[in-house]
Design a protein around this motif. Structure first.
Motif, PDB file in Angstrom:
ATOM      1  N   TRP A  41       0.833  -1.204   0.000  1.00 55.08           N
ATOM      2  CA  TRP A  41       0.000   0.000   0.000  1.00 55.08           C
ATOM      3  C   TRP A  41       0.873   1.262   0.000  1.00 55.08           C
ATOM      4  O   TRP A  41       0.582   2.243  -0.656  1.00 55.08           O
ATOM      5  CB  TRP A  41      -0.905   0.027   1.226  1.00 55.08           C
ATOM      6  N   GLY A  43     -11.643  -0.263  10.300  1.00 51.23           N
ATOM      7  CA  GLY A  43     -11.443  -0.688   8.915  1.00 51.23           C
ATOM      8  C   GLY A  43     -10.517  -1.877   8.790  1.00 51.23           C
ATOM      9  O   GLY A  43     -10.499  -2.552   7.760  1.00 51.23           O
ATOM     10  N   SER A  46      -3.822   3.007  -0.555  1.00 52.49           N
ATOM     11  CA  SER A  46      -4.000   1.565  -0.706  1.00 52.49           C
ATOM     12  C   SER A  46      -3.613   1.206  -2.131  1.00 52.49           C
ATOM     13  O   SER A  46      -3.337   2.084  -2.955  1.00 52.49           O
ATOM     14  CB  SER A  46      -5.459   1.160  -0.445  1.00 52.49           C
ATOM     15  N   LEU A  49      -8.006  -2.103  -4.418  1.00 50.12           N
ATOM     16  CA  LEU A  49      -8.873  -1.953  -3.249  1.00 50.12           C
ATOM     17  C   LEU A  49      -9.813  -0.760  -3.368  1.00 50.12           C
ATOM     18  O   LEU A  49     -10.807  -0.684  -2.640  1.00 50.12           O
ATOM     19  CB  LEU A  49      -8.029  -1.828  -1.980  1.00 50.12           C
ATOM     20  N   LYS A  50      -9.516   0.138  -4.276  1.00 47.12           N
ATOM     21  CA  LYS A  50     -10.427   1.262  -4.520  1.00 47.12           C
ATOM     22  C   LYS A  50     -11.595   0.877  -5.435  1.00 47.12           C
ATOM     23  O   LYS A  50     -12.541   1.655  -5.593  1.00 47.12           O
ATOM     24  CB  LYS A  50      -9.651   2.432  -5.134  1.00 47.12           C
ATOM     25  N   TRP A  55     -12.010   0.640  -0.435  1.00 49.88           N
ATOM     26  CA  TRP A  55     -11.198   1.128   0.679  1.00 49.88           C
ATOM     27  C   TRP A  55     -11.347   2.647   0.785  1.00 49.88           C
ATOM     28  O   TRP A  55     -11.336   3.364  -0.212  1.00 49.88           O
ATOM     29  CB  TRP A  55      -9.731   0.756   0.487  1.00 49.88           C
TER      30      TRP A  55
END
Length: 471
Positions: A99, A182, A340, A344-345, A356
């Protein structure tokens, strides 16, 4: 406007600074001649002399310098700033180094005029909730940091006995969440657990920093998921911040502890925070560039690069956050750099409920804030106060974020009128995802100096690890 312009009795830009009343004897020196330099609460013409990693003199622009002194003459369009201090950065190493990591994060910091960062206790694995975990993180940061790095500890269920040892080991304070963080390895505190932690931290005059959103309010505002930003915004209502902040205010009042509210996005909470300050409670608050420069009305559906928690709110809310800065209710601006990997987006799906949440903005904070601040009549003195002096003072680093005799020789050569378009592939952030992609910003960092030496990311890193209370 309160908090803008020059203070009464100050010199106009371009007039000489007074001779320094104190000098430190040194052998080798570098003198920065700047027609514009942010010195204290003024912008002045000055010659700033550094040696042995410290500022040793602040003299008039045309002052003579000692033989053998290297002179760095700033261009007419450049301003000399102190290095900024970002107290809210998620580096994520070790454990989630894909990340971000200390090498990439600190290069991004230097490129953005930030010379000191304080790393958050999550989303690394292990999280920084024990002294052993702190040592692990220090070991991986030690030889790959291009700026100075300090560390927050974490307050999680069951680690009250670890707080004092972490404090003694040099963390700058303790972060907690009042709802799910999270990541499962950093669980949140209930209100009784938060009060217990704050009482323990107060016993050694430590600082608790709080992600203040109320779990019950959030649980009652479940998002249906999908691409609509309005649905996501509705799932993180303002009431969640306000209720959580009142919970922290009550705990500070009852325990006598010190607390700091992280990443305020809800302007409706400002009267509560101002009231706590008027009451004399030891409570402070920060906000972030994305809350001050972006607005919900401009976020397209499916654009999950804008997702963060608490969320970016509406235009009118943003305007009131700026007023909170101007009147001093909000003291600091920090990045909350929370990157990230691109997958993950969920950029291809655009589901705000599942993506995320976090904004990667460490390298862009200064130009983003300056672009907006100058439009509102604020000057670079204001920006340095919010992003340098006040952030440094919050964590006890009183020799940073300022240009004065004895301060660290962390300096930034800044071109405040130069414009650029954000190219995410050119950023030092490890993953090319940014809410600012394609934006035109004003203000370019042309050079960053750490400890009196220019940062060279092609050479060995020279950043130092910091601990609370170090001389």
């Amino acid at each position: 406007m309160t908090g803008t312009g020059y203070m009464a009795g100050s010199r106009a830009p371009g007039t000489p600074a007074p001779p320094s009343s104190e000098r430190i004897p040194v052998a080798e020196q570098v003198a920065f001649r700047a027609r514009r330099a942010v010195v204290g609460d003024r912008e002045v013409a000055a010659t700033v002399v550094v040696a042995d990693s410290r500022v040793v003199a602040v003299d008039p622009y045309d002052a003579e310098v000692a033989d053998g002194t290297r002179v760095v003459e700033l261009a007419p369009d450049e301003v000399l700033l102190p290095g900024l201090v970002d107290t809210h950065v998620h580096v994520n190493e070790p454990g989630r180094t894909e990340w971000e990591g200390f090498a990439s994060a600190t290069k991004a910091a230097a490129a953005g005029g930030v010379t000191t960062i304080i790393d958050m206790p999550l989303n690394s694995i292990p999280p920084t909730v024990t002294v052993d975990a702190l040592r692990t993180k220090q070991d991986v940061a030690r030889d790959q940091s291009w700026v100075d790095v300090g560390f927050w500890g974490g307050a999680v269920p069951g680690n009250v006995a670890d707080l004092a040892p972490l404090h003694d080991a040099g963390v700058f304070g303790f972060k907690c969440f009042l709802l799910h963080s999270g990541v499962d390895e950093f669980p949140h505190l209930t209100t009784p657990e938060m009060r217990e932690a704050l009482a323990e931290i107060a016993s050694f005059d430590g600082l608790l920093i709080v992600h203040a959103e109320d779990a019950e309010v959030i649980d009652a505002s479940v998002s249906p998921g999908g691409r609509a930003y309005a649905d996501f915004l509705g799932s993180r209502p303002r009431e969640a911040e306000e209720r959580a902040i009142r919970t922290v205010v009550d705990a500070v009042r009852d325990t006598g502890g010190r607390a700091h509210i992280l990443h305020l996005s809800d302007a409706d909470a400002l009267p509560v925070l101002a009231g706590a300050r008027a009451e004399g409670l030891a409570l402070s608050v920060e906000t972030c560039p994305h809350y001050l420069t972006l607005e919900a009305e401009g976020i397209p559906d499916g654009a999950t690069q804008y997702k963060c928690c608490p969320p970016i709110r509406e235009h009118e809310n943003r305007e009131r956050l700026w007023q909170g800065l101007a009147d001093g209710t909000i003291a600091t601006i920090v990045s909350d750099h929370s990157p990230s990997t691109a997958d993950l987006k969920l950029l291809d799906v655009g589901d705000f409920a599942q993506a995320w949440g976090g904004i990667a903005g460490l390298q862009l904070g200064l130009p983003a804030i300056w672009s907006e601040a100058r439009r509102r009549g604020h000057d670079l003195v204001d920006v340095v106060r919010w992003m340098g002096r006040n952030t440094a003072d919050q964590v006890g680093l009183h020799d940073r974020g300022r240009i004065e005799v004895g301060a660290t020789a962390d300096l930034v050569v800044f071109a405040p009128d130069e414009r650029f378009t954000v190219d995410v592939t050119a950023l030092h952030h490890k993953n090319p995802v940014s809410a600012y992609a394609g934006s035109e910003l004003t203000g370019v960092v042309r050079q960053t100096w750490l400890h009196g030496t220019p940062v060279d990311t092609d050479a060995a890193p020279r950043g130092q690890l910091l601990r609370r209370g170090q001389p």
